[in-house]
Write a protein that holds these residues in place. Structure first.
Motif, PDB file in Angstrom:
ATOM      1  N   VAL A 150      -6.561  -3.444   7.959  1.00 42.31           N
ATOM      2  CA  VAL A 150      -6.407  -4.395   7.205  1.00 42.31           C
ATOM      3  C   VAL A 150      -4.624  -4.428   7.031  1.00 42.31           C
ATOM      4  CG1 VAL A 150      -8.489  -4.558   6.111  1.00 42.31           C
ATOM      5  CG2 VAL A 150      -6.673  -3.275   4.981  1.00 42.31           C
ATOM      6  N   ALA A 151      -4.318  -5.632   6.858  1.00 42.63           N
ATOM      7  CA  ALA A 151      -2.862  -5.879   6.494  1.00 42.63           C
ATOM      8  C   ALA A 151      -2.761  -6.018   4.958  1.00 42.63           C
ATOM      9  CB  ALA A 151      -2.305  -7.032   7.151  1.00 42.63           C
ATOM     10  N   SER A 152      -1.725  -5.294   4.387  1.00 43.37           N
ATOM     11  CA  SER A 152      -1.717  -5.270   2.706  1.00 43.37           C
ATOM     12  C   SER A 152      -0.181  -5.390   2.734  1.00 43.37           C
ATOM     13  CB  SER A 152      -2.361  -4.352   2.182  1.00 43.37           C
ATOM     14  OG  SER A 152      -2.083  -4.397   0.753  1.00 43.37           O
ATOM     15  N   CYS A 153       0.467  -5.844   1.565  1.00 41.72           N
ATOM     16  CA  CYS A 153       1.802  -5.624   1.193  1.00 41.72           C
ATOM     17  C   CYS A 153       1.992  -4.700   0.019  1.00 41.72           C
ATOM     18  CB  CYS A 153       2.165  -7.104   0.787  1.00 41.72           C
ATOM     19  SG  CYS A 153       1.672  -7.867  -0.820  1.00 41.72           S
ATOM     20  N   ARG A 154       0.952  -3.715  -0.113  1.00 39.43           N
ATOM     21  CA  ARG A 154       1.003  -2.596  -1.127  1.00 39.43           C
ATOM     22  C   ARG A 154      -0.151  -1.912  -0.909  1.00 39.43           C
ATOM     23  NH1 ARG A 154      -0.719  -7.236  -3.553  1.00 39.43           N
ATOM     24  NH2 ARG A 154      -2.827  -7.335  -4.389  1.00 39.43           N
ATOM     25  N   PRO A 155       0.023  -0.564  -1.294  1.00 39.86           N
ATOM     26  CA  PRO A 155      -1.098   0.302  -1.308  1.00 39.86           C
ATOM     27  C   PRO A 155      -2.353  -0.148  -1.777  1.00 39.86           C
ATOM     28  CG  PRO A 155       0.837   1.375  -2.032  1.00 39.86           C
ATOM     29  CD  PRO A 155       1.256  -0.160  -2.129  1.00 39.86           C
ATOM     30  N   LEU A 156      -3.513   0.042  -1.219  1.00 40.80           N
ATOM     31  CA  LEU A 156      -4.867  -0.240  -1.858  1.00 40.80           C
ATOM     32  C   LEU A 156      -5.168   0.694  -2.948  1.00 40.80           C
ATOM     33  CD1 LEU A 156      -6.986  -0.969   1.518  1.00 40.80           C
ATOM     34  CD2 LEU A 156      -5.820  -2.491   0.057  1.00 40.80           C
ATOM     35  N   HIS A 157      -5.629  -0.243  -3.732  1.00 44.20           N
ATOM     36  CA  HIS A 157      -6.159   0.733  -5.013  1.00 44.20           C
ATOM     37  C   HIS A 157      -7.281   1.309  -4.637  1.00 44.20           C
ATOM     38  CE1 HIS A 157      -8.031   1.108  -9.110  1.00 44.20           C
ATOM     39  NE2 HIS A 157      -7.050   1.249  -9.579  1.00 44.20           N
ATOM     40  N   ALA A 158      -7.541   2.475  -5.207  1.00 40.63           N
ATOM     41  CA  ALA A 158      -8.825   3.435  -4.850  1.00 40.63           C
ATOM     42  C   ALA A 158     -10.178   2.563  -5.098  1.00 40.63           C
ATOM     43  CB  ALA A 158      -9.053   4.763  -5.607  1.00 40.63           C
ATOM     44  N   ASP A 159     -10.214   1.769  -5.979  1.00 43.99           N
ATOM     45  CA  ASP A 159     -11.467   1.037  -6.241  1.00 43.99           C
ATOM     46  C   ASP A 159     -11.498  -0.071  -5.154  1.00 43.99           C
ATOM     47  OD1 ASP A 159     -12.011   2.733  -8.544  1.00 43.99           O
ATOM     48  OD2 ASP A 159     -11.341   0.982 -10.049  1.00 43.99           O
ATOM     49  N   SER A 160     -10.414  -0.609  -4.835  1.00 42.17           N
ATOM     50  CA  SER A 160     -10.414  -1.624  -3.863  1.00 42.17           C
ATOM     51  C   SER A 160     -10.927  -1.236  -2.314  1.00 42.17           C
ATOM     52  CB  SER A 160      -9.066  -2.349  -3.730  1.00 42.17           C
ATOM     53  OG  SER A 160      -8.871  -3.060  -4.930  1.00 42.17           O
ATOM     54  N   LYS A 161     -10.462   0.105  -2.135  1.00 42.29           N
ATOM     55  CA  LYS A 161     -10.556   0.646  -0.643  1.00 42.29           C
ATOM     56  C   LYS A 161     -12.132   1.109  -0.864  1.00 42.29           C
ATOM     57  CE  LYS A 161      -9.035   4.227   2.180  1.00 42.29           C
ATOM     58  NZ  LYS A 161      -8.332   5.422   2.548  1.00 42.29           N
ATOM     59  N   ARG A 162     -12.457   1.607  -1.806  1.00 41.47           N
ATOM     60  CA  ARG A 162     -13.942   2.060  -1.946  1.00 41.47           C
ATOM     61  C   ARG A 162     -14.783   0.643  -1.608  1.00 41.47           C
ATOM     62  NH1 ARG A 162     -13.112   5.460  -5.393  1.00 41.47           N
ATOM     63  NH2 ARG A 162     -13.422   4.348  -7.157  1.00 41.47           N
ATOM     64  N   LEU A 163     -14.640  -0.413  -2.285  1.00 39.81           N
ATOM     65  CA  LEU A 163     -15.290  -1.507  -2.166  1.00 39.81           C
ATOM     66  C   LEU A 163     -15.168  -2.116  -0.907  1.00 39.81           C
ATOM     67  CD1 LEU A 163     -16.834  -3.774  -3.245  1.00 39.81           C
ATOM     68  CD2 LEU A 163     -14.407  -4.992  -3.978  1.00 39.81           C
ATOM     69  N   LEU A 196     -17.212   1.232   7.049  1.00 40.24           N
ATOM     70  CA  LEU A 196     -16.351   1.808   7.810  1.00 40.24           C
ATOM     71  C   LEU A 196     -14.958   2.292   6.986  1.00 40.24           C
ATOM     72  CD1 LEU A 196     -15.840  -1.404  10.263  1.00 40.24           C
ATOM     73  CD2 LEU A 196     -16.735   0.794  10.912  1.00 40.24           C
ATOM     74  N   GLU A 197     -14.203   3.171   7.737  1.00 37.38           N
ATOM     75  CA  GLU A 197     -13.089   3.703   6.926  1.00 37.38           C
ATOM     76  C   GLU A 197     -12.082   2.693   6.972  1.00 37.38           C
ATOM     77  OE1 GLU A 197      -9.562   7.111   7.313  1.00 37.38           O
ATOM     78  OE2 GLU A 197     -11.180   7.239   8.865  1.00 37.38           O
ATOM     79  N   VAL A 198     -11.374   2.389   5.908  1.00 36.58           N
ATOM     80  CA  VAL A 198     -10.307   1.437   5.920  1.00 36.58           C
ATOM     81  C   VAL A 198      -9.014   1.909   5.741  1.00 36.58           C
ATOM     82  CG1 VAL A 198      -9.501  -0.518   4.287  1.00 36.58           C
ATOM     83  CG2 VAL A 198     -11.972  -0.218   4.656  1.00 36.58           C
ATOM     84  N   ARG A 199      -8.197   1.300   6.761  1.00 34.34           N
ATOM     85  CA  ARG A 199      -6.996   1.669   6.855  1.00 34.34           C
ATOM     86  C   ARG A 199      -6.040   0.594   6.665  1.00 34.34           C
ATOM     87  NH1 ARG A 199      -6.989   5.918  12.004  1.00 34.34           N
ATOM     88  NH2 ARG A 199      -8.155   7.713  11.013  1.00 34.34           N
ATOM     89  N   ALA A 200      -5.039   0.545   5.895  1.00 31.46           N
ATOM     90  CA  ALA A 200      -4.210  -0.326   5.336  1.00 31.46           C
ATOM     91  C   ALA A 200      -2.684  -0.054   6.128  1.00 31.46           C
ATOM     92  CB  ALA A 200      -3.948  -0.601   3.841  1.00 31.46           C
ATOM     93  N   VAL A 201      -2.177  -1.251   6.659  1.00 31.24           N
ATOM     94  CA  VAL A 201      -1.058  -1.379   7.218  1.00 31.24           C
ATOM     95  C   VAL A 201       0.047  -2.311   6.300  1.00 31.24           C
ATOM     96  CG1 VAL A 201      -1.503  -0.539   9.519  1.00 31.24           C
ATOM     97  CG2 VAL A 201      -1.361  -2.954   9.022  1.00 31.24           C
ATOM     98  N   GLU A 232     -14.595  -0.279   1.982  1.00 30.77           N
ATOM     99  CA  GLU A 232     -15.219   0.551   2.715  1.00 30.77           C
ATOM    100  C   GLU A 232     -16.977   0.568   2.773  1.00 30.77           C
ATOM    101  OE1 GLU A 232     -12.203   4.059   3.489  1.00 30.77           O
ATOM    102  OE2 GLU A 232     -13.605   4.532   1.664  1.00 30.77           O
ATOM    103  N   ASP A 233     -17.450   0.554   1.222  1.00 24.68           N
ATOM    104  CA  ASP A 233     -18.803   0.230   1.104  1.00 24.68           C
ATOM    105  C   ASP A 233     -19.254  -1.178   1.612  1.00 24.68           C
ATOM    106  OD1 ASP A 233     -18.897   2.541  -0.272  1.00 24.68           O
ATOM    107  OD2 ASP A 233     -19.136   1.451  -2.430  1.00 24.68           O
TER     108      ASP A 233
END
Length: 190
Positions: free
Chosen positions: A99-112, A119-124, A114-115
């Protein structure tokens, strides 16, 4: 973590005077400090994205406008969820959703994410302006006139001039304060 402005100074990409001008511009017009640096012609967009990625410890994302997500990506990451979390799906592999983002993903957002995607989520990292552009197309999010104007210039490879920035500010002020517009124009003529 140091402030982004301090990081920019430490990298020697902008001077203190450049940052002060950008902060003044940001106070007047809002938005991200990096977008102000680009708008003032003090930094180019690829440099901004690289610095943001280094500052946040993220990989650099694609250059320019983001591609429209495919229907397969829409199934994995619904547009409304992407808009709510401030991300746009870029690609899917067997095990990973990029996924594209302009900031690091918050842990809760990443978990949401991924659930939801299973899939594992990787932000660029992409610039805040390119994310705003993609979310406007992708999730029907509103986009400001200023952002549209700057994107048009960046997409043609131009750097905005002071005259163009002033004209945009005048148009915005006239739209916000239409009653004052005739008086402003009268005061400009001797």
């Amino acid at each position: 973590m140091t402030a982004f402005s301090s990081f920019i100074l430490s990298q020697g990409v902008a001077t203190l005077a450049d940052l002060e001008a950008s902060i003044r511009h940001q106070i007047l017009h809002g938005g991200h400090l990096g977008t102000s640096l680009v708008e003032l012609g003090l930094m180019d967009e690829p440099t901004l994205k690289r610095l943001l990625a280094e500052h946040h410890g993220m990989p650099v994302g694609p250059h320019g406008s983001l591609l429209e997500p495919t229907p397969e990506l829409d199934e994995v990451l619904p547009r409304d969820l992407g808009a709510r979390l401030g991300v746009v799906a870029l690609k899917r592999t067997k095990r990973t959703l990029h996924v594209a983002s302009c900031r690091p993903l918050h842990a809760d957002s990443k978990r949401l994410l991924e659930d939801r995607a299973r899939l594992e989520v990787r932000a660029v990292m992409v610039s805040p302006l390119r994310l705003e552009e993609a979310l406007a197309r992708y999730a029907d999010q509103p986009i400001s006139e200023r952002a549209l104007w700057l994107l048009e210039l960046l997409n043609t490879g131009r750097v905005p001039t002071q005259v163009e920035r002033d004209e945009l500010a005048i148009r915005r002020a006239e739209r916000i304060f239409p009653v004052a517009a005739p008086y402003r124009r009268m005061s400009e003529r001797p």
